[in-house]
Write a protein that holds these residues in place. Structure first.
Motif: not given
Length: 364
Positions: A116-128
């Motif tokens: 989780v980042q300051p603006d929510g879940v890390d979508t770039a990591e999820l895509r990876k």
């Protein structure tokens, strides 16, 4: 340590002074007067029908897309039981709600924690993760004032998650009990309201806006999904608690819920601000994101502060906290979740002062 001396940042519940007890008492009387036969009978497994309709209208869906349950944790359990099988991949936020983690682990699912980042879940990591070949059955996301991190998922990331779910064929479980408790900034649309492809199942609760004791939560999903889960609910309990759901319904239709939300928002906004100021003053080495709403603030300490030692040291000084390690699959040894919802503003600074003493004690 007496109850008067203990300052507890451990429980995500409102303090009694911000619960509308009089409004609930009046709603109970109205519920029994309006529908004595309906609320004293078994009812249906989908919940108290007038409340079901009120929730459907709130979310702009049909009533047959709503299941009203005994608290939102039961809504979670129903959904997990319906969708997840042992060995299924499930994406969770890192950190995330500890009971969600426990329930998914018990079901034998293969959990993948995405930071989780300051603006929510890390979508770039999820895509990876997805590009690496992982195919989750669902992704559990707490978009607003996340428990325990306190962060809010940005609008851009909400849209990106919807695209990823459609592209890779998984369900977004939007677990959203805190949405109405915003005390800064503008409200963001739910992923449910943005979903045009049927990839979102939404859950929420009246625990944070009315009170925990009513134990009323709900699921919103496709009519077919809700019908299937309702069959399981029938065999589990015939129906959830009609009395509490009818009281909540009366509390909602009277407008008392809006006044209750304003009371809770104002009190928690002040408490959050006092907590952030106290942390900056007494624990300047601590890192945190100040929440825009909700009940929780996540604090990360330097590497020489281990929460396995800090939590008992804080307890000795009359402060209850929850270790960060409870909210992750591994790690969290230097983090705490602080719930400011149950601590009145005049006690917060003293609680943080005691916590700072505990930090010094475990570092030296």
């Amino acid at each position: 340590m007496t109850a008067e001396q203990l300052i507890s940042f451990a429980r995500g519940a409102p303090s009694l002074d911000i619960v509308d007890v009089e409004g609930l008492k009046a709603a109970a009387v109205r519920a029994f007067d309006a529908d004595p036969a309906g609320i004293t009978a078994y009812g249906t497994s989908v919940g108290y029908l007038p409340l079901r309709k009120w929730i459907a209208d709130k979310h702009g869906v049909e009533a047959n897309q709503v299941l009203v349950t005994n608290g939102s944790l039961q809504a979670d359990a129903f959904l997990f039981d319906h969708l997840v099988r042992p060995g299924d991949a499930v994406v969770v936020e890192r950190p995330t709600y500890d009971r969600t983690l426990l329930n998914l682990q018990r079901m034998g699912s293969e959990l993948y924690g995405v930071p989780v980042q300051p603006d929510g879940v890390d979508t770039a990591e999820l895509r990876k993760l997805l590009e690496s070949g992982v195919r989750p059955r669902l992704a559990h996301i707490i978009p607003n004032y996340q428990n325990p991190a306190g962060v809010t998922l940005s609008l851009e990331k909400r849209r990106e998650l919807l695209d990823l779910a459609a592209e890779y064929g998984f369900i977004i479980f939007e677990d959203d009990p805190y949405a109405d408790i915003r005390f800064r900034g503008e409200a963001l649309p739910s992923m449910l309201s943005l979903d045009t492809r049927g990839v979102v199942v939404h859950a929420s609760s009246f625990t944070k806006t009315v009170c925990p004791g009513v134990r009323v939560g709900y699921l919103v999903g496709s009519a077919d999904l809700i019908a299937d889960i309702a069959k399981n609910a029938t065999s589990l309990y015939i129906s959830p608690g009609m009395v509490s759901q009818a009281i909540v319904h009366q509390f909602c239709v009277s407008g008392d819920i809006d006044r209750s939300i304003e009371t809770v928002r104002a009190a928690l906004g002040e408490r959050s601000q006092v907590l952030a100021e106290s942390l900056r003053r007494h624990l300047p080495q601590a890192r945190f994101v100040e929440p825009d709403g909700g009940y929780f603030l996540w604090v990360e300490f330097p590497e020489d502060v281990l929460v396995d030692k800090l939590a008992p040291a804080a307890a000795e000084r009359g402060v209850a906290v929850v270790k960060g390690s409870d909210f992750v699959l591994d790690g969290g040894q230097h983090a705490l979740r602080l719930a400011f919802s149950a601590v009145t503003a005049d006690r917060i600074d003293e609680g943080v002062r005691r916590l700072a003493e505990a930090v010094e004690a475990v570092r030296s």
